[in-house]
Scaffold this active site. Structure first.
Site, PDB file in Angstrom:
ATOM      1  N   LYS A  51       3.405   7.981  -8.587  1.00 44.15           N
ATOM      2  CA  LYS A  51       2.318   8.543  -9.387  1.00 44.15           C
ATOM      3  C   LYS A  51       1.806   9.850  -8.793  1.00 44.15           C
ATOM      4  CE  LYS A  51      -1.740   6.530  -9.544  1.00 44.15           C
ATOM      5  NZ  LYS A  51      -2.795   5.528  -9.834  1.00 44.15           N
TER       6      LYS A  51
ATOM      7  N   ASP B 142      -1.870   6.273 -14.794  1.00 46.61           N
ATOM      8  CA  ASP B 142      -2.963   5.619 -14.083  1.00 46.61           C
ATOM      9  C   ASP B 142      -3.651   4.662 -15.048  1.00 46.61           C
ATOM     10  OD1 ASP B 142      -4.377   7.216 -15.833  1.00 46.61           O
ATOM     11  OD2 ASP B 142      -5.674   8.109 -14.318  1.00 46.61           O
TER      12      ASP B 142
END
Length: 251
Positions: free
Chosen positions: A159, A177
């Site tokens: 991420k 997210d």
């Protein structure tokens, strides 16, 4: 002989309602909306991003940074923390340590007081210093702008690497997210159960022209409009395109 009643089993206790005046320990789940089939209609997806681009023509990360290295550090520090909180800490930090060399000289003990207001600060301090050392020793003090080398840095997962590569215009990545995960499901852009699988689905359905900014549109829409508990459907520019809207009327 008095026979005492047997205490209810754990399974039975879990099924009982919480006593009055006490809160249930069961985690409160944010409503996700309607159960929607996948893949979504292409025209609807296109219109979603047309409208989001109209209200957010040039979306950017809300994390403050001055170069690729400070971007990596800021994103790594933002895990389980707010951008506002991270920016408050990094204002002082980046004034004295905006390169891997300076961060390494600061050291873990010097870094901890500057980021102590951020969650998991000890673990993050350890990772930031370890990453700085790796950058100095293996990359000449420069941030490698490719996914494999970025993800090899301590504290930098998929991420974080996606955010960095996308923000710097190197790769049109979508970092999933909690906001992106929620909004993608509510809009029917994805229905997978894990962030990595949602990312794969988004890359399949988001038109190529919108990919470079899709991450920012989805995260900002989730942060300010499509809220977890009480989405602001009345102020949403894509409410009529959202198959989950009916689930939140009156929420």
């Amino acid at each position: 002989m008095t026979v005492r009643p047997r205490a209810p089993s754990k399974a039975v206790r879990a099924a009982l309602p919480a006593p009055k005046g006490k809160r249930s320990r069961a985690p409160k789940k944010a409503p996700v909306g309607a159960v929607i089939g996948w893949p979504p209609d292409e025209d609807r997806v296109e219109e979603i991003f047309v409208r989001l681009s109209g209200v957010m023509p040039d979306p950017k990360t809300e994390l403050d940074f001055v170069n690729p290295y400070t971007l990596v550090v800021a994103v790594a520090l933002s895990a389980q923390a707010t951008d506002v909180g991270v920016n408050k800490a990094t204002k002082a930090l980046f004034a004295i340590a905006d390169t891997p060399q300076k961060m390494l000289a600061l050291g873990e003990e010097g870094l901890i007081p500057l980021i102590a207001s951020i969650g998991l600060y000890r673990t993050k301090a350890r990772n930031v210093i370890a990453a700085a050392r790796m950058l100095v020793e293996q990359h000449g003090g420069e941030v490698p702008l490719n996914r494999a080398d970025l993800q090899a840095l301590p504290g930098v997962g998929r991420k974080t690497a996606s955010v960095v590569l996308n923000e710097l215009g190197i790769e049109p990545a979508i970092a999933v997210d909690t906001h992106v995960f929620r909004v993608s499901h509510r809009l029917g852009l994805a229905n997978a159960a894990t962030p990595d699988k949602v990312e794969t689905q988004l890359h399949k359905v988001v038109p190529e022209a919108w990919l470079p900014k899709a991450h920012h549109w989805l995260i900002l829409h989730g942060r300010y409009t499509c809220l977890a508990q009480r989405p602001k459907c009345g102020a949403c520019v894509i409410a009529d395109l959202c198959p989950s809207r009916a689930s939140f009327v009156g929420v």
